[in-house]
Design an enzyme around this catalytic site. Structure first.
Site, PDB file in Angstrom:
ATOM      1  N   GLU A   1       0.834  -1.193   0.000  1.00 58.85           N
ATOM      2  CA  GLU A   1       0.000   0.000   0.000  1.00 58.85           C
ATOM      3  C   GLU A   1       0.875   1.252   0.000  1.00 58.85           C
ATOM      4  O   GLU A   1       1.795   1.391   0.799  1.00 58.85           O
ATOM      5  CB  GLU A   1      -0.965   0.006   1.186  1.00 58.85           C
ATOM      6  CG  GLU A   1      -0.355  -0.272   2.537  1.00 58.85           C
ATOM      7  CD  GLU A   1      -1.397  -0.486   3.635  1.00 58.85           C
ATOM      8  OE1 GLU A   1      -2.557  -0.798   3.304  1.00 58.85           O
ATOM      9  OE2 GLU A   1      -1.044  -0.331   4.809  1.00 58.85           O
ATOM     10  N   CYS A   2       0.599   2.136  -0.924  1.00 59.51           N
ATOM     11  CA  CYS A   2       1.217   3.459  -1.041  1.00 59.51           C
ATOM     12  C   CYS A   2       2.735   3.367  -1.179  1.00 59.51           C
ATOM     13  O   CYS A   2       3.242   3.148  -2.279  1.00 59.51           O
ATOM     14  CB  CYS A   2       0.802   4.335   0.136  1.00 59.51           C
ATOM     15  SG  CYS A   2       1.027   6.103  -0.176  1.00 59.51           S
TER      16      CYS A   2
END
Length: 478
Positions: free
Chosen positions: A342-343
């Site tokens: 994530e990210c």
């Protein structure tokens, strides 16, 4: 299994403010430090999606810090989480830091605001008000906070950045006369009472180094000197009792421990992990192995890999220079190992990222070229709808998460398989988020295990399946 109601003493207090940048984080850290130093056990909670403030809470002396987010987690999720982690007893204090202004939120009715959360928890509120440019009219601000729905139980006010004793006294008299709540502190203007910030808000604890502890100690000493600490402590126990649910005991059966070994990038660059996410993986039987993206040269023996968010751009020279780990991650993905990113993890997996005009080659797993903008490319709550059934999510499943990134995919090569349609927010392309490649899922979404309860079991199950299939292949080959 039916749950039991717990009527034990639960001391609780929310620190909030009429708006942002009023000083509530500084006051929260100061109170946490001062109260824990005086012998109380302090558990902190942060309203809203936030990784950085909870780390500061822990440094200030909190036993732990957990997030409570009505929009993502819903009322039941918030109550269950508070029930699970709140400390009980006469020397146990639960300190909740609000976010934004007391009545700020997405919903028009304010149910997902800090006031809405305080109402759910029946938590009294200590309101921090920026006094710098106000006179007696500051009472109108406090009165507005009292009267707007949902009604917050404001039990005290702390004036922050008071210019003179005369100004503070005028404000105190006005608030106590018109609002009928005591002013429990008047903190003078002091530029030293500023927690270091960076482009995504506060600096992380690791980045601030020894300066972080010094900033907290200074704030604690100032607040203790200018606030009625005994009166503030008493507010924790002034609320009406709230029956909270005890967590049900684990069902008898086969122990879950040892199902899978999941690696987690965890260092100064990758430091955004909700403790509930890691705890949920452990609860489902995962052994977590922490990996330094800059120092470790290759992956250890693993069954799955979790790449969270953080600030990879701030350490991109070191990350990109560690070519053997990049290659090891790419080979793991090619082998079919489950990987959730994530990210910051998505950035790491990209072909390359440009930071301050210089392109850096990264893991080369995803067909993305990343660049960093001067302003946030995605900021706020993210609502996603699954486009189809995958190893991670079922078709049409809804996910509530959040995003906060200055990075942007400026080139998307080929036609990636998307997991999500973006209902609210930006995601990777503006329309889609979540790239699927075999057992890999990478997105800009920061999920919370309480808001997405099936995620941890799915992750561990995929990793356990990979583990068994790998052993089977090894046995067959032998």
């Amino acid at each position: 299994m039916p749950v039991k109601k717990n009527e034990a003493v639960i001391g609780r207090l929310m620190v909030s403010a009429p708006g942002k940048s009023s000083g509530k984080t500084t006051i929260t850290l100061a109170l946490t430090h001062a109260l824990s130093a005086a012998g109380d056990r302090v558990m902190c909670f942060k309203k809203g999606p936030d990784y950085i403030d909870p780390a500061w809470h822990r440094l200030a002396g909190a036993e732990e810090s957990h997030n409570l987010d009505p929009w993502m987690m819903g009322e039941d999720g918030c109550l269950q989480s508070f029930s699970r982690y709140a400390l009980r007893g006469s020397a146990a204090l639960n300190l909740i830091e609000g976010n934004h202004g007391l009545h700020d939120g997405i919903s028009l009715d304010g149910s997902d605001s800090s006031a809405g959360l305080a109402s759910m928890l029946k938590a009294p509120v200590l309101l921090v008000v920026d006094a710098l440019s106000a006179g007696r009219g500051i009472a109108a601000i406090v009165m507005g906070m009292q009267q707007m729905e949902p009604h917050a139980d404001i039990r005290g006010v702390v004036l922050n950045r008071v210019r003179t004793k005369r100004q503070g006294e005028k404000q105190r008299l006005a608030i106590e006369r018109y609002c009928k709540v005591p002013v429990l502190g008047a903190i003078p203007v002091d530029e030293r009472l500023v927690i270091p910030e960076r482009h995504l808000g506060l600096t992380t604890v690791d980045e601030s180094g020894e300066g972080a502890e010094a900033a907290i100690r200074g704030a604690s000493e100032t607040v203790a000197a200018h606030c009625d600490m005994e009166a503030i402590r008493n507010i924790f126990f002034s609320a009406s009792p709230v029956p909270l649910e005890d967590m049900p005991e684990a069902e008898a059966g086969i122990p879950l421990s040892g199902r899978a070994r999941i690696g987690v990038f965890r260092d100064k660059a990758f430091c955004f992990y909700y403790p509930e996410n890691l705890e949920a993986l452990r609860d489902r039987g995962a052994e977590l192995v922490f990996i330094d993206s800059m120092k470790d040269k290759k992956l250890p023996a693993l069954d799955g890999l979790y790449l969270g968010g953080g600030f990879p751009e701030s350490f991109i020279d070191e990350i990109a220079a560690n070519r053997t780990l990049c290659d090891s991650v790419r080979h793991a993905v090619e082998s079919g190992m489950p990987l959730y990113a994530e990210c910051g993890g998505l950035i790491y997996l990209s072909s390359g990222a440009t930071w301050n005009g210089k392109r850096h080659q990264l893991a080369g797993v995803l067909p993305l070229e990343i660049d960093f903008q001067k302003h946030p490319a995605g900021h706020g709550y993210l609502e996603l709808k699954s486009l189809h059934c995958s190893p991670w999510f079922s078709e049409s499943e809804r996910v509530r998460a959040h995003e906060f990134h200055y990075s942007k995919a400026v080139a998307i090569n080929g036609r990636p398989q998307w997991q999500f349609d973006v209902v609210r927010g930006t995601g990777i392309s503006g329309d889609y988020d979540g790239i699927l490649q075999g057992n890999l899922l990478a997105s800009y979404a920061h999920i919370h295990a309480v808001a997405t309860p099936g995620w941890a079991e799915t992750f561990v199950s995929l990793s356990a399946l990979f583990r068994s299939s790998s052993r089977s292949c090894t046995t067959t080959s032998a």
